[in-house]
Design a protein around this motif. Structure first.
Motif, PDB file in Angstrom:
ATOM      1  N   LEU A 279       0.828  -1.213   0.000  1.00 38.58           N
ATOM      2  CA  LEU A 279       0.000   0.000   0.000  1.00 38.58           C
ATOM      3  C   LEU A 279       0.861   1.262   0.000  1.00 38.58           C
ATOM      4  N   ALA A 280       1.970   1.245   0.734  1.00 34.35           N
ATOM      5  CA  ALA A 280       2.877   2.393   0.739  1.00 34.35           C
ATOM      6  C   ALA A 280       3.487   2.592  -0.645  1.00 34.35           C
ATOM      7  N   LEU A 281       3.855   1.516  -1.309  1.00 34.19           N
ATOM      8  CA  LEU A 281       4.418   1.611  -2.655  1.00 34.19           C
ATOM      9  C   LEU A 281       3.397   2.191  -3.631  1.00 34.19           C
ATOM     10  N   VAL A 282       2.163   1.735  -3.541  1.00 35.80           N
ATOM     11  CA  VAL A 282       1.109   2.260  -4.416  1.00 35.80           C
ATOM     12  C   VAL A 282       0.902   3.753  -4.155  1.00 35.80           C
ATOM     13  N   ALA A 283       0.925   4.169  -2.905  1.00 35.09           N
ATOM     14  CA  ALA A 283       0.753   5.584  -2.579  1.00 35.09           C
ATOM     15  C   ALA A 283       1.887   6.431  -3.158  1.00 35.09           C
ATOM     16  N   VAL A 284       3.109   5.948  -3.039  1.00 33.89           N
ATOM     17  CA  VAL A 284       4.259   6.680  -3.580  1.00 33.89           C
ATOM     18  C   VAL A 284       4.170   6.764  -5.101  1.00 33.89           C
ATOM     19  N   LEU A 285       3.824   5.663  -5.735  1.00 28.41           N
ATOM     20  CA  LEU A 285       3.682   5.686  -7.196  1.00 28.41           C
ATOM     21  C   LEU A 285       2.559   6.633  -7.624  1.00 28.41           C
ATOM     22  N   ASN A 286       1.484   6.666  -6.857  1.00 26.12           N
ATOM     23  CA  ASN A 286       0.383   7.576  -7.147  1.00 26.12           C
ATOM     24  C   ASN A 286       0.849   9.034  -7.059  1.00 26.12           C
ATOM     25  N   LEU A 287       1.642   9.354  -6.057  1.00 26.83           N
ATOM     26  CA  LEU A 287       2.176  10.719  -5.932  1.00 26.83           C
ATOM     27  C   LEU A 287       3.100  11.057  -7.101  1.00 26.83           C
ATOM     28  N   LEU A 288       3.937  10.109  -7.490  1.00 28.92           N
ATOM     29  CA  LEU A 288       4.845  10.359  -8.609  1.00 28.92           C
ATOM     30  C   LEU A 288       4.084  10.585  -9.911  1.00 28.92           C
ATOM     31  N   VAL A 289       3.068   9.777 -10.153  1.00 27.16           N
ATOM     32  CA  VAL A 289       2.271   9.936 -11.369  1.00 27.16           C
ATOM     33  C   VAL A 289       1.553  11.280 -11.353  1.00 27.16           C
ATOM     34  N   ALA A 290       1.025  11.662 -10.195  1.00 23.94           N
ATOM     35  CA  ALA A 290       0.351  12.957 -10.095  1.00 23.94           C
ATOM     36  C   ALA A 290       1.321  14.104 -10.376  1.00 23.94           C
ATOM     37  N   ARG A 291       2.553  13.985  -9.868  1.00 27.97           N
ATOM     38  CA  ARG A 291       3.554  15.045 -10.111  1.00 27.97           C
ATOM     39  C   ARG A 291       3.929  15.111 -11.593  1.00 27.97           C
ATOM     40  N   LEU A 292       4.067  13.941 -12.224  1.00 31.24           N
ATOM     41  CA  LEU A 292       4.468  13.930 -13.637  1.00 31.24           C
ATOM     42  C   LEU A 292       3.349  14.449 -14.545  1.00 31.24           C
ATOM     43  N   ARG A 293       2.121  14.147 -14.192  1.00 32.89           N
ATOM     44  CA  ARG A 293       0.996  14.582 -15.029  1.00 32.89           C
ATOM     45  C   ARG A 293       0.700  16.071 -14.863  1.00 32.89           C
ATOM     46  N   HIS A 294       0.859  16.557 -13.622  1.00 30.94           N
ATOM     47  CA  HIS A 294       0.555  17.961 -13.345  1.00 30.94           C
ATOM     48  C   HIS A 294       1.747  18.610 -12.657  1.00 30.94           C
ATOM     49  N   PRO A 295       2.753  18.955 -13.423  1.00 28.06           N
ATOM     50  CA  PRO A 295       3.920  19.591 -12.782  1.00 28.06           C
ATOM     51  C   PRO A 295       3.545  20.950 -12.191  1.00 28.06           C
ATOM     52  N   ARG A 296       4.221  21.301 -11.107  1.00 31.76           N
ATOM     53  CA  ARG A 296       3.953  22.579 -10.455  1.00 31.76           C
ATOM     54  C   ARG A 296       4.406  23.736 -11.340  1.00 31.76           C
ATOM     55  N   LYS A 297       3.642  24.811 -11.274  1.00 33.59           N
ATOM     56  CA  LYS A 297       4.023  26.029 -12.007  1.00 33.59           C
ATOM     57  C   LYS A 297       4.324  27.112 -10.968  1.00 33.59           C
ATOM     58  N   ASP A 298       5.559  27.136 -10.507  1.00 29.48           N
ATOM     59  CA  ASP A 298       5.934  28.136  -9.487  1.00 29.48           C
ATOM     60  C   ASP A 298       6.424  29.410 -10.128  1.00 29.48           C
TER      61      ASP A 298
END
Length: 56
Positions: free
Chosen positions: A37-56
């Motif tokens: 479950l921890a691995l899935v959560a980390v992968l989910n965060l990585l995919v979210a970051r790659l799909r929607h990169p921050r615009k600072d």
């Protein structure tokens, strides 16, 4: 010791050993589930970051 006592002692010992074995199995399966479950959560965060990169 009578045969009945020996049988009861043998069954009690067997029950303790089986219980200890299954307790280890349950602990291992629980640990693997938490790690999965921890691995899935980390992968989910990585995919979210790659799909929607921050615009600072």
């Amino acid at each position: 010791m009578s045969n009945g006592t020996l049988v009861v002692e043998a069954l009690t010992t067997l029950a303790v050993l089986v219980h200890a074995y299954y307790a280890w199995a349950i602990a291992i399966i629980g640990t693997l589930t938490v790690l999965l479950l921890a691995l899935v959560a980390v992968l989910n965060l990585l995919v979210a970051r790659l799909r929607h990169p921050r615009k600072d």
